[in-house]
Design a protein around this motif. Structure first.
Motif, short mmCIF file in Angstrom:
data_model
loop_
_atom_site.label_atom_id
_atom_site.label_comp_id
_atom_site.label_asym_id
_atom_site.label_seq_id
_atom_site.Cartn_x
_atom_site.Cartn_y
_atom_site.Cartn_z
N VAL A 1 -18.36 32.60 6.05
CA VAL A 1 -17.12 32.88 4.98
C VAL A 1 -15.93 32.47 5.44
O VAL A 1 -15.54 32.88 6.84
N GLU A 2 -14.53 33.45 4.60
CA GLU A 2 -13.27 32.87 4.43
C GLU A 2 -12.90 33.93 4.73
O GLU A 2 -11.96 33.64 3.36
N ASP A 3 -12.83 35.30 5.40
CA ASP A 3 -11.76 36.16 5.60
C ASP A 3 -11.19 36.49 6.16
O ASP A 3 -11.16 35.79 7.88
N ARG A 4 -10.38 37.62 6.25
CA ARG A 4 -9.79 37.76 7.66
C ARG A 4 -10.90 38.69 8.55
O ARG A 4 -9.78 38.10 9.74
N ALA A 5 -11.75 38.71 8.27
CA ALA A 5 -12.82 39.31 9.09
C ALA A 5 -13.11 37.69 10.38
O ALA A 5 -13.88 37.92 11.65
N THR A 6 -12.90 36.55 9.15
CA THR A 6 -13.55 35.77 10.13
C THR A 6 -12.63 34.78 10.72
O THR A 6 -12.65 33.76 11.28
N THR A 7 -11.48 35.29 10.20
CA THR A 7 -10.14 34.80 11.17
C THR A 7 -10.16 34.13 12.44
O THR A 7 -10.18 34.67 13.54
N VAL A 8 -9.95 32.48 12.34
CA VAL A 8 -9.83 32.02 14.60
C VAL A 8 -8.33 32.39 14.57
O VAL A 8 -7.44 31.21 14.23
N MET A 9 -8.46 33.29 15.53
CA MET A 9 -7.28 33.54 16.12
C MET A 9 -6.44 32.94 17.09
O MET A 9 -5.96 31.67 16.77
N ASN A 10 -5.58 32.93 18.29
CA ASN A 10 -6.27 32.28 19.23
C ASN A 10 -7.00 31.14 19.72
O ASN A 10 -8.07 32.03 19.99
N MET A 11 -6.40 30.14 20.22
CA MET A 11 -7.37 28.80 20.37
C MET A 11 -7.15 28.37 21.77
O MET A 11 -6.27 28.99 22.33
N TRP A 12 -8.21 27.80 22.62
CA TRP A 12 -8.02 26.89 23.65
C TRP A 12 -8.69 25.43 23.49
O TRP A 12 -9.56 25.39 23.11
N VAL A 13 -7.45 24.65 23.77
CA VAL A 13 -7.96 23.24 23.26
C VAL A 13 -7.61 22.70 24.87
O VAL A 13 -6.22 22.48 25.42
N ASP A 14 -8.51 21.90 25.39
CA ASP A 14 -8.11 21.32 26.11
C ASP A 14 -8.54 19.79 26.55
O ASP A 14 -9.80 19.59 26.33
N GLU A 15 -7.99 18.56 26.84
CA GLU A 15 -7.74 17.71 26.89
C GLU A 15 -8.17 17.25 28.09
O GLU A 15 -9.36 16.21 28.05
N SER A 16 -7.61 17.67 29.65
CA SER A 16 -8.93 17.22 30.49
C SER A 16 -10.32 17.09 30.59
O SER A 16 -11.19 16.40 30.90
N GLU A 17 -11.48 17.95 29.61
CA GLU A 17 -11.83 17.91 29.81
C GLU A 17 -12.86 18.15 28.63
O GLU A 17 -14.23 17.97 27.91
N GLY A 18 -11.97 17.33 27.24
CA GLY A 18 -12.24 16.93 25.53
C GLY A 18 -12.48 18.22 24.87
O GLY A 18 -13.66 17.68 24.09
N LYS A 19 -12.46 19.64 25.05
CA LYS A 19 -12.96 20.44 24.18
C LYS A 19 -12.19 21.26 23.81
O LYS A 19 -11.06 21.30 24.50
N ALA A 20 -12.65 22.07 22.51
CA ALA A 20 -12.24 23.01 22.09
C ALA A 20 -12.96 24.41 21.82
O ALA A 20 -13.43 24.02 21.91
N TYR A 21 -12.02 25.22 22.01
CA TYR A 21 -12.69 26.47 22.05
C TYR A 21 -11.65 27.48 20.97
O TYR A 21 -10.67 27.70 21.19
N PHE A 22 -12.91 27.95 20.11
CA PHE A 22 -12.38 28.64 18.78
C PHE A 22 -13.50 30.21 18.66
O PHE A 22 -14.50 30.23 19.13
N PRO A 23 -12.17 31.33 19.15
CA PRO A 23 -13.18 32.84 19.76
C PRO A 23 -13.15 33.16 18.06
O PRO A 23 -12.51 33.14 17.22
N VAL A 24 -13.96 33.21 17.59
CA VAL A 24 -14.47 33.82 16.26
C VAL A 24 -14.77 35.07 16.15
O VAL A 24 -15.33 36.35 16.44
N ARG A 25 -13.25 35.89 15.45
CA ARG A 25 -13.31 37.31 14.95
C ARG A 25 -13.98 37.92 14.71
O ARG A 25 -14.39 37.60 12.97
N MET A 26 -14.52 39.47 14.97
CA MET A 26 -15.89 39.91 14.07
C MET A 26 -17.52 39.31 13.78
O MET A 26 -18.35 39.42 13.49
N ARG A 27 -16.82 38.43 14.47
CA ARG A 27 -18.81 36.88 15.23
C ARG A 27 -18.69 36.64 16.66
O ARG A 27 -19.87 37.10 16.78
N ASP A 28 -18.17 37.96 17.21
CA ASP A 28 -18.20 38.02 18.48
C ASP A 28 -19.55 36.63 19.60
O ASP A 28 -19.82 36.91 19.74
#
Length: 849
Positions: A225-252
């Motif tokens: 769903v796309e609501d406040r509860a599932t907002t992707v807050m702060n993220m971490w993207v790492d070119e050195s290892e080629g990965k992106a980390y997306f914490p999903v609020r309320m999805r634990d």
């Protein structure tokens, strides 16, 4: 010898190996007779050396100065050695906001940006009542293309600026209706740049743009769903290892993607709840490669589940919970030194602010408190740079701050002021027709910019503690000969501490009293003070007794070094019969183990920042026009005059260069001396001291005049509502963009929790930021902006600085011509001297032969 790397108290492993146990749950009612029992003696100090208990110590220093009003996030450009900060003061019409460029060495704000405007619709209104600034919230830099990207949460837009000129080079408001329909996002929070892509966290997904062409690439759905509860807050993207980390609020959970293939996550880390009954609210994530760990901060709910979860980077396995209370928000890591920095958005406790966490032990080494102790918000964002660690405090400590980047909501004109009118208010009584009147002027309060450093200074002793009875397992055993005779005690004891045990049912067969009970260790192989009977005790008439047994050491017993050390197991035998005439013969064996001592951390240092004098808000730059790009720094290439041929050794001398003492010629930019307010101004407007004349032209058009029209969702809402000025209380980074907007609890309309939505009001996030800003459709003011750019551009390109720079070549040419004759004369003398010397040498050689 103690080695720190060989002793890292960590999470659950430490808790498990340190199980505690001296306290004892006693059965039955204890009487005075039991207290008088034989052998109730305390154990002497043990002779074995305790395990080393040391932690890294840090020298933490901090300084603070006045920053921007409504600070949200920070970004650092390595290419330009510049710190960038966003600031948007919420609460109604967003009339005070800017993007700032800061010198990370001096903390001086060098430039601020006069931003574009969007329509403003007041809360409860349906029509445009003026304009408000397209305030920036999230931010990141793209050093490859030399741009800085920001999210305009209230306006539901994303904008990019040229780092050199500060001119707006891209905005989603410029997209065609067809393109905007493809993008279709709500509440852009944070933006991160990596692998030629800009990742924008929005509700339920992450929107991806090409950082070179600005083309929309794709939308990554991270929630159903796309609501406040599932907002992707702060993220971490790492070119050195080629990965992106997306914490999903309320999805634990944290979803991890391959930067080269964003079609589906390559790993999903399930987050641990320290308190299973409370919400978690994942806020930020960062990784430390040297420790192979992932850190996830959580705001929690009313102090519960607020802290940092530590996870194995390879497997995603939960390792440790760092419980902090408050509202843990933004994270960043110094991987070179294994130090993690965390902000706390809770404004209620004066002891919270920026935590300095030792990543090797997962312990808090120091705390830098927030600047304002009476503010509803704490610290919003933190970033590690080569010039130090920077954080933005949202306490509004600097009252009535005069800023040059505030506007009149009715005209969009910029002015320098310490107050602002945040739009209109409905003054009509309930049930009467709306009566919209200008709101009363509100003071502009600036927040705090903090800079800190943490240097490891070796180790410091922790505190060795014995096992705790609260965590020990208590057990009861029965006598083989008499099930009614029982012994109760802790199965885990602390090295060197008295061993507490009790008994019930040890009655004399004649029924007139209790038995006499003797104790032996390890089947009589241990003697204390030369006696294999360690202690005896007389049970009371009910058969109850209690003893404090001595701990055997090399000093008081026959045990050898380490025989009764941590991790060892022993048998305590309780016997009756032979010590009292007619007593029943009984025996009960009780097994114990010796626990490792607990190594508690030293108390975290409290570091109070020193105050640095505020150095002003620098030059205000019109984002529609930008600043002129500085000319090349090569004086030879710049000189349009007929320079001497490069082959002429005399003419290429340093004489054509401007004298080092000339500040104008030395200045690589076309700007005049700092003392000249007119020449410094990148816009053709009057001096900054005149609020009207200062207007760089941004947003000077009223509603409908090249301005963006409100969209379908443009209704202005208060905190906790999607709308114009005051998104509801989010905590910090997310709480108002890593910042904090929260409902009453948070106070910042950034994003704390919309009424009726899943996220509680206590959660901060600049989420629901503003009403008028929520008018993504119809915001295409490209034509209007271009018109302004063309007009303003002429004035900017004709600034005095350009003329001053242009005159430099003529001066250089003059310097070259006046010195030529002297140089030629000196050259002639040199040539003659050389010829004479050559002749002398030749004659000597000839004579020698």
């Amino acid at each position: 010898m103690f080695s720190y790397n060989n002793f890292r108290p960590r999470g659950f492993k430490v808790w498990a190996t340190v199980s505690a146990a001296t306290a004892l749950t006693f059965a039955g009612t204890l009487t005075a007779a039991q207290a008088d029992g034989v052998g109730a003696a305390t154990a002497p100090a043990h002779g074995a050396a305790s395990a080393a208990c040391e932690y890294r110590s840090f020298d933490v220093r901090a300084e603070q100065t006045q920053g921007l009003p409504g600070q949200y996030q920070l970004a650092y450009s390595k290419k330009n050695d510049a710190l960038w900060a966003t600031g948007t003061a919420l609460g109604g019409a967003n009339t005070t906001a800017t993007l700032a460029k800061i010198d990370p060495q001096t903390m001086k704000i060098e430039k601020t940006v006069a931003l574009d405007t969007v329509p403003y619709i007041p809360r409860g209104g349906t029509e445009v009542a003026g304009v408000q600034l397209k305030g920036p919230f999230g931010i990141d830099v793209d050093d490859v293309n030399n741009t800085v990207w920001v999210t305009n949460t209230i306006a539901n837009e994303v904008t990019a600026y040229d780092q050199a000129t500060l001119k707006e080079v891209f905005s989603t408001s410029r997209l065609s209706p067809e393109e905007r329909a493809k993008v279709e996002f709500t509440h852009p929070r944070e933006v991160r740049i990596a692998d030629g892509k800009a990742f924008v966290g929005v509700r339920g997904s992450v929107v991806v743009f090409d950082t070179k062409t600005y083309a929309f690439l794709q939308k990554i759905n991270v929630a159903d769903v796309e609501d406040r509860a599932t907002t992707v807050m702060n993220m971490w993207v790492d070119e050195s290892e080629g990965k992106a980390y997306f914490p999903v609020r309320m999805r634990d959970e944290v979803k991890i993607y391959d930067l080269k293939d964003l079609s589906k996550p390559i790993q999903v880390v399930k987050l641990h709840k320290h308190d299973p009954e409370a919400n978690l609210y994942a806020s930020d994530v960062v990784a430390d490669h040297s420790l192979n760990e992932i850190y996830v901060s959580s705001q929690g709910d009313k102090g519960k589940n607020s802290g940092v979860g530590v996870y194995d980077k390879t497997t995603g396995e939960f390792k440790k919970w760092i419980d902090l209370g408050g509202r843990a928000l933004s994270l960043d890591a110094d991987e070179d030194n294994d130090v993690v920095y965390l902000t706390d958005f809770d404004g209620k406790s004066p002891d919270r602010g920026v935590y300095v966490i030792d990543g090797r032990t997962h312990t808090v080494a120091a705390i830098v408190p927030k600047n304002s102790v009476d503010a509803p918000f704490g610290v919003n964002d933190v970033i590690v740079t080569p010039k130090g660690v920077f954080a933005v405090d949202k306490g509004g400590a600097y009252k009535n701050a005069e800023v040059p980047f505030t506007i009149d909501y009715r005209t969009g004109k910029f002015t320098t002021s310490s107050t602002s009118v945040l739009g209109v208010q409905n003054k009509a009584t309930e049930g009467a027709p709306a009566d919209w009147q200008p709101a009363e002027p509100t003071p502009i309060n600036a927040d705090t910019l903090v800079k800190l450093t943490a240097t490891s200074t070796g180790t410091v002793n922790g505190q060795n503690k014995g096992a705790s009875g609260a965590d020990a397992s208590v057990k009861t055993v029965e006598s083989k000969q008499d099930a009614g005779a029982k012994v109760t005690g802790a199965t885990v004891v602390s090295e060197g501490q008295a061993i507490k045990v009790s008994g019930t049912g040890w009655k004399h067969p004649n029924g007139t009293g209790g038995s006499t009970v003797a104790v032996k260790y390890d089947k009589g192989t241990v003697s204390i003070d030369g006696n294999a009977v360690i202690a005896t005790v007389e049970a009371d008439a009910q058969g109850n007794w209690e003893m404090n047994l001595p701990y055997p050491t090399t000093a008081n017993s026959t045990v050898k070094e380490g025989a009764w050390g941590p991790g060892t197991t022993h048998t305590l035998s309780f016997l009756s019969g032979s010590l009292k005439e007619g007593d029943a013969s009984r025996g009960a064996n009780f097994q114990i183990s010796v626990a490792q001592p607990t190594c508690d951390t030293p108390e975290a240092k409290r570091v109070t920042p020193t105050t640095k004098v505020f150095q002003g808000y620098g030059t205000l730059v019109d984002s529609k026009v930008g600043e002129m790009v500085p000319p090349p720094t090569d004086p030879v290439k710049q000189d349009p005059s007929p320079s001497p041929a490069p082959t002429d050794p005399v003419k290429p001398g340093p004489s054509p260069s401007p004298a080092p003492t000339d500040p104008v010629k030395q200045d690589p930019t076309p700007s005049p001396a700092p003392t000249d307010p007119v020449k410094q101004d990148p816009t053709p407007s009057p001096t900054p001291t005149d609020p009207v004349k200062q207007d760089p032209g941004v947003g000077n058009e009223g509603p409908g005049s090249g301005q963006k029209a409100p969209g379908a969702d443009g209704a202005d809402k208060e905190p906790g509502q999607l709308g114009s000025g005051a998104p509801s209380g989010e905590t910090g980074k997310d709480d108002g963009m890593k910042s904090g907007r929260g409902p009453a609890a948070t106070g910042d309309p950034a994003d704390a929790g919309d009424a009726g939505e899943k996220a509680p009001a206590s959660i901060a996030d600049h989420d629901e930021a503003g009403a008028g800003a929520n008018s993504p459709t119809g915001n295409e003011s490209a034509s209007g902006s271009q018109g302004q750019t063309a007009t303003s551009g002429t004035g900017v390109n004709s600034q005095t600085p350009a003329v001053s720079k242009g005159s430099a070549p003529a001066t250089q040419s003059g310097l070259a011509s006046t010195g030529a004759g002297k140089l030629m004369w000196v050259a002639g003398l040199g040539a003659a001297a050389t010829a004479a010397g050559t002749a002398v040498v030749a004659l000597r050689r000839k004579k020698a032969h």
